[in-house]
Design a protein around this motif. Sequence first.
Motif, short mmCIF file in Angstrom:
data_model
loop_
_atom_site.label_atom_id
_atom_site.label_comp_id
_atom_site.label_asym_id
_atom_site.label_seq_id
_atom_site.Cartn_x
_atom_site.Cartn_y
_atom_site.Cartn_z
N ARG A 248 39.14 40.60 2.21
CA ARG A 248 39.65 39.50 3.03
C ARG A 248 38.67 39.06 4.10
N ALA A 249 37.88 39.96 4.67
CA ALA A 249 36.95 39.60 5.74
C ALA A 249 35.86 38.66 5.27
N SER A 250 35.66 38.57 3.96
CA SER A 250 34.63 37.68 3.43
C SER A 250 35.13 36.24 3.29
N VAL A 251 36.40 36.02 3.62
CA VAL A 251 37.01 34.68 3.49
C VAL A 251 37.49 34.23 4.87
N PRO A 252 36.67 33.47 5.60
CA PRO A 252 37.06 33.06 6.96
C PRO A 252 38.31 32.21 6.99
N CYS A 299 36.22 42.96 16.97
CA CYS A 299 35.46 41.98 16.19
C CYS A 299 36.34 40.86 15.62
N ASN A 300 37.65 41.09 15.54
CA ASN A 300 38.59 40.07 15.06
C ASN A 300 38.21 39.52 13.69
N GLY A 303 42.05 38.62 8.78
CA GLY A 303 42.95 39.29 7.85
C GLY A 303 43.03 40.79 7.91
N ILE A 304 42.21 41.43 8.76
CA ILE A 304 42.21 42.91 8.77
C ILE A 304 43.22 43.43 9.78
N THR A 305 43.61 44.70 9.60
CA THR A 305 44.55 45.36 10.51
C THR A 305 43.85 46.57 11.13
#
Length: 311
Positions: A248-252, A299-300, A303-305
Motif C-alpha cells: 500500500r505504501a507504494s500507492v500514494p 512518516c505517515n 495506508g499503513i497502521t
Amino acid sequence: MTLTELKYIVAVARAKHFGHAAEACYVAQPTLSVAIKKLEDELGVVLFERGGAEISVTPLGAQIVAQAERVLEQTAAIKELAKQNKDPLAGPLRLGVIYTIGPYLLPPLVKGMIDKVPQMPLILQENFTVRLLEMLRQGELDAAIMALPLPEHGMAVQALYDEPFVVAMPAQHAWCKRRSIPADDLKTENMLLLGNGHCFRDQVLEVCPEMARYATPGNGMQRTFEGSSLETIRHMVASGIGLTVLPRASVPDMDSKDGMLQFRPFEQPVPSRRVVIVWRKSFTRKAAIDAICEVVAGCNLPGITPVSGAA
C-alpha cells in the motif's frame, strides 16, 4: 589466523560457492581462496569439500565456521562496547532496507532523521532479506528494516507498522468497475510478480497459492511474468500485460483517475505484511534504534497502521 580469514570461511559456508563468497566480501576470488587455503594449512584440517558446482562444508568445518561466526559477532560487540561512554546518537548508523520497502520509506525517513538527529547520518544499504541478515551477523550493518516472516536469525526485533496489499490493474481493465477485489479472483488473471529472492513475491503467492504453480519452472511464463522491481512491474501493468499486487505504501493515491493505472483494495480478509526493524542483541546503541522507530512512526506512509512492541 585472522578475522579476515574467519570472515571468508563464513561467507563460503553460506554461499556454498567461492566466487559468490568473494563478491559478498568485496575481494577477488583468488584472494579469498588463498586465504582459506592458508587457514586450512595452519589448522591442519579441510574445511570445504571442493568439487562440482557447489562447495560443501566438512563436518569439522561446520563446527569451525559456527565458532567463527561467534568470534565475528563478539568482535563487533567489542567495538560497540567501546562506544558505550559516548553519545549513542552520535556517529553514522548503518541501516539496511529490503528492496520493496526502501523506495517508499527511505525518503521521509531520511528527512525525518536529519531533522531529529542530524548528528547521526544514515549509511543505507538496499538488499534482499537473506543478505541483510548476513550483513547484520557479520557486523556490516547495525540494523535493518524488513518484513515478516523472517528465517531463523537470533536477532532483536521490534514491529514498526502493518501494511495492506492492493491490486494494480490497467486503467481499462473490467475490474476498475469494482470497489474491491477478492484474492481468489487473481488466479484467473495474468499476474506480474517479482523474481525469486524477493520476500514480497512469497507474500503475494501466499495471498493466492493457485498462482504458485504458474510461477515455477516447467509451467513457464504463459500465466505469470516476473520482473526485477516493483516499479518495472508497475510500468508493465500500465502497458496492459497483466495485473499485480503492490504494498500500500507504494500507492500514494488509491483514488487517482489519471494515468494508465487503477488501484483497488482487497476484500476482507485483506492480505498484509508486518514491517519490522532488526538488530543484533549485542548492539549497544539502543537509543539509535528508538530514534529510527520514532521517526518511522511519524512518516505517515499512506495506508499503513503503526504498531509498537516486539514483533
